[in-house]
Design a protein around this motif. Structure first.
Motif, short mmCIF file in Angstrom:
data_model
loop_
_atom_site.label_atom_id
_atom_site.label_comp_id
_atom_site.label_asym_id
_atom_site.label_seq_id
_atom_site.Cartn_x
_atom_site.Cartn_y
_atom_site.Cartn_z
N ARG A 139 0.84 -1.20 0.00
CA ARG A 139 0.00 0.00 0.00
C ARG A 139 0.88 1.26 0.00
O ARG A 139 0.63 2.20 -0.74
N ARG A 140 1.95 1.25 0.83
CA ARG A 140 2.84 2.41 0.87
C ARG A 140 3.56 2.61 -0.47
O ARG A 140 3.76 3.74 -0.92
N ALA A 141 3.92 1.51 -1.12
CA ALA A 141 4.56 1.63 -2.44
C ALA A 141 3.59 2.25 -3.44
O ALA A 141 3.98 3.09 -4.26
N ILE A 142 2.32 1.87 -3.38
CA ILE A 142 1.31 2.45 -4.27
C ILE A 142 1.12 3.93 -3.96
O ILE A 142 1.04 4.76 -4.88
N TYR A 143 1.07 4.28 -2.67
CA TYR A 143 0.96 5.68 -2.30
C TYR A 143 2.12 6.50 -2.89
O TYR A 143 1.90 7.61 -3.42
N LEU A 144 3.35 5.99 -2.77
CA LEU A 144 4.52 6.70 -3.31
C LEU A 144 4.40 6.89 -4.82
O LEU A 144 4.65 7.98 -5.34
N ARG A 145 4.01 5.83 -5.52
CA ARG A 145 3.90 5.93 -6.98
C ARG A 145 2.78 6.87 -7.38
O ARG A 145 2.91 7.63 -8.36
N LEU A 146 1.65 6.84 -6.65
CA LEU A 146 0.56 7.77 -6.96
C LEU A 146 0.98 9.22 -6.71
O LEU A 146 0.68 10.10 -7.52
N ALA A 147 1.68 9.47 -5.61
CA ALA A 147 2.14 10.83 -5.31
C ALA A 147 3.08 11.31 -6.42
O ALA A 147 2.94 12.45 -6.90
N ASP A 148 3.99 10.46 -6.87
CA ASP A 148 4.91 10.85 -7.95
C ASP A 148 4.18 11.06 -9.27
O ASP A 148 4.46 12.00 -10.01
N THR A 149 3.23 10.18 -9.57
CA THR A 149 2.50 10.28 -10.83
C THR A 149 1.65 11.55 -10.87
O THR A 149 1.62 12.24 -11.90
N TYR A 162 -1.89 11.51 -1.05
CA TYR A 162 -1.20 10.22 -0.87
C TYR A 162 0.05 10.37 -0.01
O TYR A 162 0.40 9.46 0.74
N LEU A 163 0.71 11.52 -0.07
CA LEU A 163 1.85 11.74 0.82
C LEU A 163 1.37 11.80 2.29
O LEU A 163 2.04 11.27 3.17
N LYS A 164 0.22 12.44 2.51
CA LYS A 164 -0.33 12.47 3.87
C LYS A 164 -0.68 11.07 4.35
O LYS A 164 -0.47 10.74 5.51
N LYS A 165 -1.24 10.26 3.45
CA LYS A 165 -1.55 8.88 3.83
C LYS A 165 -0.27 8.13 4.21
O LYS A 165 -0.29 7.31 5.12
N LEU A 166 0.80 8.39 3.49
CA LEU A 166 2.08 7.76 3.86
C LEU A 166 2.53 8.18 5.24
O LEU A 166 3.03 7.37 6.01
#
Length: 171
Positions: A139-149, A162-166
């Protein structure tokens, strides 16, 4: 003026004669004592020996030059060995990733980006698999990729979500 010969003079003369005999005995029988090598009047082999040494060095360099082709072949062979070793290292790394479900899933999240032409399509895919994902690492990897995208597509407000969710996500 006459010099008186006494015991001390005799001892000194004998000592000097002995030193001369010992000094001559140390010289090899086929050589004569020569003057300093820089004395041009001296019959010395110094310069001839130096030239022979230079000829020997030239021969060694010529011998080394003959092996340039062999050295090139060896370097090519060494490069091939290094390439095979690198491939084996990649295989080991992939096998290690495959042993661990979380690592495999993170690798899949990262690889999925190559399947989409547009970043928005990739973000939609990640948003689609996110609700099904139970592993916190994935889930954290997905959050990172979504924030970057979202940052790449100038949708920074969505990326910040997504950064806040992380930041607040508990493993």
């Amino acid at each position: 003026m006459k010099t008186k010969i006494n015991k001390s003079n005799t001892a000194a003369l004998l000592f000097m004669a002995l030193c001369m005999v010992i000094g001559l005995a140390w010289l090899p029988s086929n050589q004569q004592a020569t003057a300093h090598p820089h004395d041009k009047t001296a019959p010395s082999t110094f310069y001839r020996d130096a030239m022979e040494d230079m000829d020997e060095l030239d021969a060694r360099f010529m011998y080394a030059a003959d092996f340039e082709d062999e050295l090139d072949e060896f370097e090519l062979f060494q490069g091939q060995i290094d390439l095979v070793q690198s491939l084996l290292d990649v295989v080991d790394q992939v096998a290690e990733i495959a042993k661990k479900p979380s690592l495999s899933a993170v690798a899949a999240v990262m690889a999925a980006e190559d399947y989409f032409d547009e970043p928005e399509e990739y973000a939609a895919f990640l948003n689609g698999v996110l609700p099904e994902t139970k592993d916190p690492t994935v889930r954290r990897a997905i959050y990172l990729r979504l924030a970057d995208t979202y940052k790449e597509t100038d949708q920074r407000d969505k990326g910040l979500v997504y950064l806040k969710k992380l930041i607040h996500d508990k493993p």
